[in-house]
Design a protein around this motif. Structure first.
Motif: not given
Length: 319
Positions: A108-111, A135-153
């Protein structure tokens, strides 16, 4: 008033250097204290404590549609765990194109997964109000990084982090997956326990460099999984050796065979060695993992071999 409150209020308690305690108390109170902590009553207290603790443990519930869960963990940060998780997921898919693979980032802190998998954007919601993986490269991905801004702590306390983990585990529509690779945060704290206790994990892979400092924490990570009854499939020795691109001389920057020695101590196997190589770093930073972008390279083949070893140690999907 409890016995220990009475001790603090009415007794002059001193600690011996050896860790024991003496109390200048009235005779009757001292006898009560001794009776409280003696023999069968002490054992009863231990059993009672165990019962209370067991009530708080959540019941494991499988992730819908996911057949097997492989967690990639390390005790120490900075040992290449996320790079390993990404390339392991891609290697599993490359070795068997009939298998559906997912990648879950619970750091969560460093996706790291969004950048390494070259993914951006917010997940769409299904009709059931579940998040759909990107989805990319055929892999389904989920991350906290999709839910916050890239540089937002993410400046959250434990309860908010646990709530986020619960959503990542339970509110994602994975469809049908053969393998879900979970990129764990470093350490042996709340997130690791929450994931281990909430979902059935098929096996854990421990990533470490050969350095003694990293191996100390890798040892703790392996023992943690054993305590929560998660099978440890083996260790991956990352950054095992550096080969000079000009003279081809090999240097063991972080030491030689440290993970092999630890594996022997723990009674585990080394699943493989990954060299310290510029191509792996550059491929990860550009969002084109080496197993995808340079599948014929020696570095990619190392991940492919590790994926074979991981699958060999998993129960058959037909079981």
């Amino acid at each position: 008033m409890g016995i220990w409150q009475r001790l603090l209020l009415f007794g002059a308690v001193s600690l011996r250097a050896g860790g024991g305690a003496t109390a200048r108390l009235g005779g009757s109170l001292a006898m009560v204290c001794r009776r409280q902590l003696s023999g069968a009553e002490s054992e009863t207290l231990k059993q009672r404590r165990t019962q209370i603790m067991s009530r708080g443990l959540p019941k494991q519930k499988p992730i819908e549609g996911v057949k097997q869960v492989i967690v990639v963990a390390s005790g120490k940060g900075g040992v290449g765990k996320s790079t390993t998780a990404v390339n392991l997921a891609l290697a599993l898919a490359a070795n068997d194109s009939s298998k559906a693979i997912g990648l879950l980032d619970v750091d969560v802190y460093g996706p790291s997964i969004p950048k390494m998998m070259n993914l951006k954007g917010n997940p769409e919601l299904s009709q059931s109000n579940l998040m759909r993986p990107l989805l990319n490269y055929g892999i389904a991905c989920m991350s906290m990084g999709f839910l916050v801004e890239e540089n937002e702590p993410v400046v959250w306390r434990g309860l908010m982090v646990m709530s986020a983990i619960e959503k990542l585990l339970r509110q994602v529509d994975w469809g049908q997956l053969d393998y879900l690779v979970v990129d764990m945060p470093p350490g042996t704290g709340d997130v690791q326990l929450s994931v281990s206790q909430n979902i059935p994990i098929t096996g854990a892979v421990i990533v470490s460099t050969p350095q003694d400092i990293a191996l100390m924490d890798a040892h703790k990570g392996a023992e943690m999984f054993r305590k929560v009854h998660v099978p440890v499939l083996g260790l991956i020795q990352n950054m095992s050796v550096f080969q000079c691109p000009k003279c081809k001389h090999k240097t063991h920057i972080f030491g030689a065979d440290g993970a092999r020695k630890l594996a022997h101590t723990l009674g585990l196997d080394v699943l493989g060695d990954i060299p310290l190589h510029l191509n792996i770093r550059e491929a990860s930073d550009t969002g084109q993992p080496i197993v995808f972008s340079q599948p014929e390279s020696d570095e990619a083949k190392a991940y492919l071999r590790i994926a074979v070893e991981v699958v060999r140690r998993l129960p058959s999907l037909s079981e």
